[in-house]
Design an enzyme around this catalytic site. Structure first.
Site, mmCIF file in Angstrom:
data_model
loop_
_atom_site.group_PDB
_atom_site.id
_atom_site.type_symbol
_atom_site.label_atom_id
_atom_site.label_comp_id
_atom_site.label_asym_id
_atom_site.label_seq_id
_atom_site.Cartn_x
_atom_site.Cartn_y
_atom_site.Cartn_z
ATOM 1 C CG MET A 83 -8.332 0.082 -2.037
ATOM 2 S SD MET A 83 -9.042 -1.479 -1.478
ATOM 3 C CE MET A 83 -10.166 -0.927 -0.202
ATOM 4 C CG HIS A 84 -5.865 1.384 2.511
ATOM 5 N ND1 HIS A 84 -7.128 1.055 2.942
ATOM 6 C CD2 HIS A 84 -5.291 0.220 2.087
ATOM 7 C CE1 HIS A 84 -7.301 -0.272 2.800
ATOM 8 N NE2 HIS A 84 -6.208 -0.782 2.287
ATOM 9 C CG ASP A 240 -5.915 -1.700 -5.452
ATOM 10 O OD1 ASP A 240 -6.534 -2.009 -4.413
ATOM 11 O OD2 ASP A 240 -4.713 -1.376 -5.451
#
Length: 499
Positions: A83-84, A240
């Site tokens: 992520m991110h 995830d």
């Protein structure tokens, strides 16, 4: 008629994992490919999105060669990913620069300015601005790489770059969108004021879909290259941690788990957004409709053990764990003078939100051994997770017991230590190292109308109950651990002033 197969793809930070799952939930094949990270400057962490697609093609070739019959029956694909990350595309869908990852700390000042200038937004976006989240990275780019920023036509999360190659569609799901800090968590829609604060507009965002929704079919030319049917449906998937939750069956309010991988997190599923942004808690959309989760994240989890293994000259993590277990069996009390470890090797997120703070060993003596230092590392990560759990439960989220997933779950010693430190029953699971790719495959099936696997958990491998006597002794050591954070924080602030 052969049964349908779902392909689950999980784009992790260190490797891309794939599984072939049948409609009963059984794994019929798996393959993985390593992914390299570039660190061009201290605190930076980048990957080339083109490498992700190459890894995906490679992994699918392995599956096709190893399990040709099952591969030929793939009817759907689900996606999961780190992520991110900020994947920047121009108006031709070309990658503008390497993706800036979740564990990149360059945007600390920008995160602080967003928090200072727009304090009310945290209640809408579900989290304080933090350097690892996507929004502050774009603010950093606007200042430091204005040409790259000006060329942005779309910002994608990492797994959505794979979707773009597969389907030609720019779509993200609610859980990955939540991790950008640009989503209105309660309404599951882009939050234009936070986009504007980063110099962006909603038109630069991908379309939004729930994780179990279909987002297109595989392009004919790509299907031909990969040996797939062109009517294979690609599900939205998710980030995830939420997709790992689907993989292990953590989909209802109160279901809780700890992910102990490169980073670590404690997650509790909720039926409405429950936030404590000031405590460093993320309240993000789950990968399923009508679900959210409260998460406390620590930036260095099992990676601390990997680091200590190298520094202490051990051949591998298992060798260091064997030393620890021989010297400090869990049925023996820990000496009060044993070293303490602060696991802030990459800074910290929950509850401290300080990407620049660094780790430390304390109470070292002439008698300190590799085994003692190894124990201190395991204990320090457990203490950091106790900090994170306290922050999560402060929201009203509950953690009645914890499933344990990720590479760290392989150690029964660490699982028992976590039970003792957190005062919670720990459950390890079969196939938990595949939880994100399994969850992705389940979401693939859901996208073609078969949601029967979404509530199916993984079989329990072992259960670890907290030992009251050890929990009491560890609580004393935990209070000492807690008292040390102000000192290491002041140390890095002092070094900043000297520079």
């Amino acid at each position: 008629m052969h049964p349908a197969i779902s392909l689950g793809i999980d784009l992790g930070t260190s490797e891309l994992k794939t599984v072939l799952m049948d409609s009963t939930g059984a794994v019929r094949g798996q393959a993985s490919v390593r992914v390299d990270t570039s660190r061009p400057q201290p605190g930076w962490s980048e990957q080339a999105p083109q490498d992700w697609w190459a890894a995906c093609v490679n992994a699918l070739a392995q599956l096709r060669a190893g399990w040709p019959q099952e591969y030929a029956q793939i009817a759907c694909i689900g996606l999961s990913g780190q992520m991110h990350g900020a994947v920047l595309l121009d108006d031709q869908d070309a990658v503008i620069r390497p993706a800036i990852l979740w564990n990149d700390a360059r945007a600390e000042a920008e995160a602080a300015s967003l928090a200072r200038d727009y304090p009310a937004y945290a209640d809408v976006t579900g989290s304080l601005p933090m350097a690892g989240l996507t929004a502050p990275k774009l603010l950093w780019l606007q200042t430091h790489e204005p040409d790259a920023f000006a060329a942005i036509a779309c910002v994608l999360s990492p797994k959505d770059y794979l979707r773009l190659h597969l389907t030609g569609n720019k779509v993200t799901d609610m859980s990955d969108a939540a991790g950008t800090l640009w989503l209105d968590e309660a309404n599951r829609a882009w939050f234009a004021p936070m986009l504007a604060a980063c110099g962006l507009i909603p038109e630069q965002m991908p379309a939004l879909a729930e994780g179990d929704a279909a987002t297109g079919t595989v392009l004919a030319a790509v299907a031909d290259k990969l040996g797939l049917s062109s009517d294979v449906v690609v599900a939205a998937g998710g980030g995830d941690n939420p997709v790992s939750a689907v993989g292990i069956g953590a989909v209802n309010g109160g279901d809780s788990f700890i992910s102990l991988g490169t980073s670590a997190a404690i997650v509790s599923v909720t039926e409405q957004p429950l936030g404590n942004p000031a405590g460093g808690v993320h309240s993000f959309c789950h990968a399923l409709p009508g679900r959210w989760y409260a998460m406390g994240a620590i930036l260095s989890g099992a990676s601390c053990l990997r680091w200590a293994t190298g520094v202490l000259g051990q051949p591998d993590e298992a060798a260091l764990l064997a030393l620890v277990e021989a010297l400090l069996p869990l049925d023996a009390p820990v000496a009060p003078s044993a070293p303490l470890f602060l696991p802030y090797l990459s800074g910290e997120r929950t509850p401290h939100n300080d990407p620049q703070v660094r780790g430390a060993f304390l109470q070292l003596g002439h008698d300190s051994t590799p085994a003692q230092l190894g124990y201190a590392v395991l204990e320090g990560v457990a203490f950091a997770l106790r900090d994170a759990m306290a922050a999560v439960t402060s929201t009203g989220a509950v953690v009645p017991h914890c499933m344990l997933v990720g590479g760290g779950a392989r150690s029964q010693y660490w699982a028992q230590l976590l039970a003792n430190v957190l005062g919670r029953e720990m459950r390890t699971l079969h196939n938990s190292e595949l939880s994100a790719s399994l969850g992705a495959a389940k979401l693939g099936f859901a996208a073609i109308g078969d949601a029967s696997l979404l509530t199916q958990g993984l079989p329990i491998k072992n259960t670890f109950l907290p030992d009251a006597a050890h929990s009491a002794a560890l609580s004393i050591r935990y209070s000492r651990y807690r008292s040390l954070f102000p000192a290491v924080q002041a140390l890095h602030q002092l070094s900043d002033k000297e520079e």
